[in-house]
Design a protein around this motif. Structure first.
Motif, PDB file in Angstrom:
ATOM      1  N   UNK A  64       0.813  -1.222   0.000  1.00  0.00           N
ATOM      2  CA  UNK A  64       0.000   0.000   0.000  1.00  0.00           C
ATOM      3  C   UNK A  64       0.844   1.268   0.000  1.00  0.00           C
ATOM      4  N   UNK A  65       2.089   1.157   0.458  1.00  0.00           N
ATOM      5  CA  UNK A  65       2.987   2.321   0.440  1.00  0.00           C
ATOM      6  C   UNK A  65       3.336   2.762  -0.974  1.00  0.00           C
ATOM      7  N   UNK A  66       3.342   1.800  -1.895  1.00  0.00           N
ATOM      8  CA  UNK A  66       3.775   2.074  -3.269  1.00  0.00           C
ATOM      9  C   UNK A  66       5.175   2.702  -3.265  1.00  0.00           C
ATOM     10  N   UNK A  67       6.033   2.107  -2.453  1.00  0.00           N
ATOM     11  CA  UNK A  67       7.406   2.587  -2.290  1.00  0.00           C
ATOM     12  C   UNK A  67       8.156   2.423  -3.608  1.00  0.00           C
ATOM     13  N   UNK A  68       8.899   3.444  -4.044  1.00  0.00           N
ATOM     14  CA  UNK A  68       9.592   3.361  -5.341  1.00  0.00           C
ATOM     15  C   UNK A  68      10.672   2.277  -5.414  1.00  0.00           C
ATOM     16  N   UNK A  69      11.204   1.832  -4.284  1.00  0.00           N
ATOM     17  CA  UNK A  69      12.226   0.790  -4.301  1.00  0.00           C
ATOM     18  C   UNK A  69      11.645  -0.623  -4.285  1.00  0.00           C
ATOM     19  N   UNK A  70      10.341  -0.745  -4.008  1.00  0.00           N
ATOM     20  CA  UNK A  70       9.717  -2.067  -3.891  1.00  0.00           C
ATOM     21  C   UNK A  70       9.140  -2.509  -5.235  1.00  0.00           C
ATOM     22  N   UNK A  71       9.640  -3.645  -5.719  1.00  0.00           N
ATOM     23  CA  UNK A  71       9.103  -4.246  -6.943  1.00  0.00           C
ATOM     24  C   UNK A  71       7.866  -5.079  -6.593  1.00  0.00           C
ATOM     25  N   UNK A  72       7.914  -5.768  -5.443  1.00  0.00           N
ATOM     26  CA  UNK A  72       6.787  -6.576  -5.007  1.00  0.00           C
ATOM     27  C   UNK A  72       7.097  -7.263  -3.691  1.00  0.00           C
ATOM     28  N   UNK A  73       6.083  -7.957  -3.154  1.00  0.00           N
ATOM     29  CA  UNK A  73       6.252  -8.695  -1.907  1.00  0.00           C
ATOM     30  C   UNK A  73       5.675 -10.095  -2.067  1.00  0.00           C
ATOM     31  N   UNK A  74       6.213 -11.010  -1.282  1.00  0.00           N
ATOM     32  CA  UNK A  74       5.691 -12.376  -1.202  1.00  0.00           C
ATOM     33  C   UNK A  74       5.620 -12.716   0.279  1.00  0.00           C
ATOM     34  N   UNK A  75       4.439 -13.127   0.756  1.00  0.00           N
ATOM     35  CA  UNK A  75       4.275 -13.404   2.180  1.00  0.00           C
ATOM     36  C   UNK A  75       3.950 -14.861   2.436  1.00  0.00           C
ATOM     37  N   UNK A  76       4.606 -15.397   3.440  1.00  0.00           N
ATOM     38  CA  UNK A  76       4.255 -16.707   3.968  1.00  0.00           C
ATOM     39  C   UNK A  76       3.458 -16.486   5.232  1.00  0.00           C
ATOM     40  N   UNK A  77       3.748 -17.252   6.261  1.00  0.00           N
ATOM     41  CA  UNK A  77       3.041 -17.125   7.526  1.00  0.00           C
ATOM     42  C   UNK A  77       3.809 -16.244   8.515  1.00  0.00           C
ATOM     43  N   UNK A  78       5.120 -16.516   8.645  1.00  0.00           N
ATOM     44  CA  UNK A  78       5.927 -15.746   9.586  1.00  0.00           C
ATOM     45  C   UNK A  78       7.153 -15.110   8.927  1.00  0.00           C
ATOM     46  N   UNK A  79       7.178 -15.129   7.603  1.00  0.00           N
ATOM     47  CA  UNK A  79       8.277 -14.525   6.850  1.00  0.00           C
ATOM     48  C   UNK A  79       7.734 -13.917   5.572  1.00  0.00           C
ATOM     49  N   UNK A  80       8.289 -12.774   5.201  1.00  0.00           N
ATOM     50  CA  UNK A  80       7.928 -12.206   3.903  1.00  0.00           C
ATOM     51  C   UNK A  80       9.178 -11.730   3.200  1.00  0.00           C
ATOM     52  N   UNK A  81       9.086 -11.705   1.880  1.00  0.00           N
ATOM     53  CA  UNK A  81      10.165 -11.218   1.047  1.00  0.00           C
ATOM     54  C   UNK A  81       9.723  -9.913   0.407  1.00  0.00           C
ATOM     55  N   UNK A  82      10.564  -8.912   0.518  1.00  0.00           N
ATOM     56  CA  UNK A  82      10.326  -7.635  -0.147  1.00  0.00           C
ATOM     57  C   UNK A  82      11.363  -7.573  -1.259  1.00  0.00           C
ATOM     58  N   UNK A  83      10.905  -7.508  -2.492  1.00  0.00           N
ATOM     59  CA  UNK A  83      11.792  -7.585  -3.643  1.00  0.00           C
ATOM     60  C   UNK A  83      12.093  -6.179  -4.155  1.00  0.00           C
ATOM     61  N   UNK A  84      13.382  -5.900  -4.289  1.00  0.00           N
ATOM     62  CA  UNK A  84      13.849  -4.634  -4.844  1.00  0.00           C
ATOM     63  C   UNK A  84      14.467  -4.902  -6.210  1.00  0.00           C
ATOM     64  N   UNK A  85      14.694  -3.861  -6.970  1.00  0.00           N
ATOM     65  CA  UNK A  85      15.272  -4.027  -8.305  1.00  0.00           C
ATOM     66  C   UNK A  85      16.735  -4.445  -8.241  1.00  0.00           C
ATOM     67  N   UNK A  86      17.453  -4.026  -7.181  1.00  0.00           N
ATOM     68  CA  UNK A  86      18.878  -4.346  -7.104  1.00  0.00           C
ATOM     69  C   UNK A  86      19.334  -4.425  -5.651  1.00  0.00           C
ATOM     70  N   UNK A  87      20.589  -4.795  -5.465  1.00  0.00           N
ATOM     71  CA  UNK A  87      21.165  -4.966  -4.131  1.00  0.00           C
ATOM     72  C   UNK A  87      21.164  -3.662  -3.344  1.00  0.00           C
ATOM     73  N   UNK A  88      21.492  -2.558  -4.013  1.00  0.00           N
ATOM     74  CA  UNK A  88      21.514  -1.252  -3.349  1.00  0.00           C
ATOM     75  C   UNK A  88      20.120  -0.876  -2.827  1.00  0.00           C
ATOM     76  N   UNK A  89      19.105  -1.118  -3.641  1.00  0.00           N
ATOM     77  CA  UNK A  89      17.726  -0.836  -3.221  1.00  0.00           C
ATOM     78  C   UNK A  89      17.300  -1.714  -2.053  1.00  0.00           C
TER      79      UNK A  89
END
Length: 154
Positions: free
Chosen positions: A119-144
């Motif tokens: 919902x933030x629509x953060x410019x560094x966030x490409x997308x998210x993947x959520x499990x139950x107790x862990x989530x991945x926030x995907x950025x375009x690169x390592x620096x991001x």
């Protein structure tokens, strides 16, 4: 004029709004029980009419559980505040890994945290993947990812 409970309609509806704001009430039965515990015995039909007249809506709380809320409560939630609150309450760790940020949290909280990040629509966030107790926030690169990890850790 015979009516239900010891309160008039306006007082009953004010009580109902107060209960909805203070407690997670997700069913008409829960509303009915809360009103009765507060000394206002009413029927399910009366609660149903009050829900309609007050414009109460079912909304998801930060953990995705449905609850009644006044319409104006929905518009006030700032996604940054929601995310900050969720991370403070349920977050357990943030680790960057290449272009991904791994966020560990309490069981069941990952989908709510991922939704808040989306919902933030953060410019560094490409997308998210959520499990139950862990989530991945995907950025375009390592620096991001490193920058995101820093923001999420704060």
């Amino acid at each position: 004029m015979g009516g239900e409970g010891s309160l008039g309609k306006a007082e009953r509806q004010k009580l109902l709004l107060g209960l909805v704001e203070r407690r997670r009430l997700g069913t008409q039965q829960e509303l009915l029980d809360a009103l009765r515990k507060a000394g206002c015995g009413v029927t399910q039909a009366t609660v149903s009419r009050d829900i309609h007249e007050l414009g109460l809506e079912k909304v998801a709380d930060p953990l995705g559980r449905l609850r009644y809320a006044a319409p104006s409560r929905r518009a006030r939630a700032d996604p940054r505040n929601t995310l900050r609150s969720l991370l403070e309450q349920f977050g357990r760790g943030v680790t960057p890994a290449q272009n991904v940020v791994v966020v560990r949290c309490e069981i069941g909280a990952a989908p709510a945290i991922a939704r808040a990040i989306d919902r933030l629509r953060h410019p560094l966030v490409v997308g998210t993947i959520a499990g139950d107790d862990t989530l991945l926030v995907i950025a375009a690169d390592t620096k991001g990812a490193a920058a995101l990890a820093g923001e999420l850790s704060d």
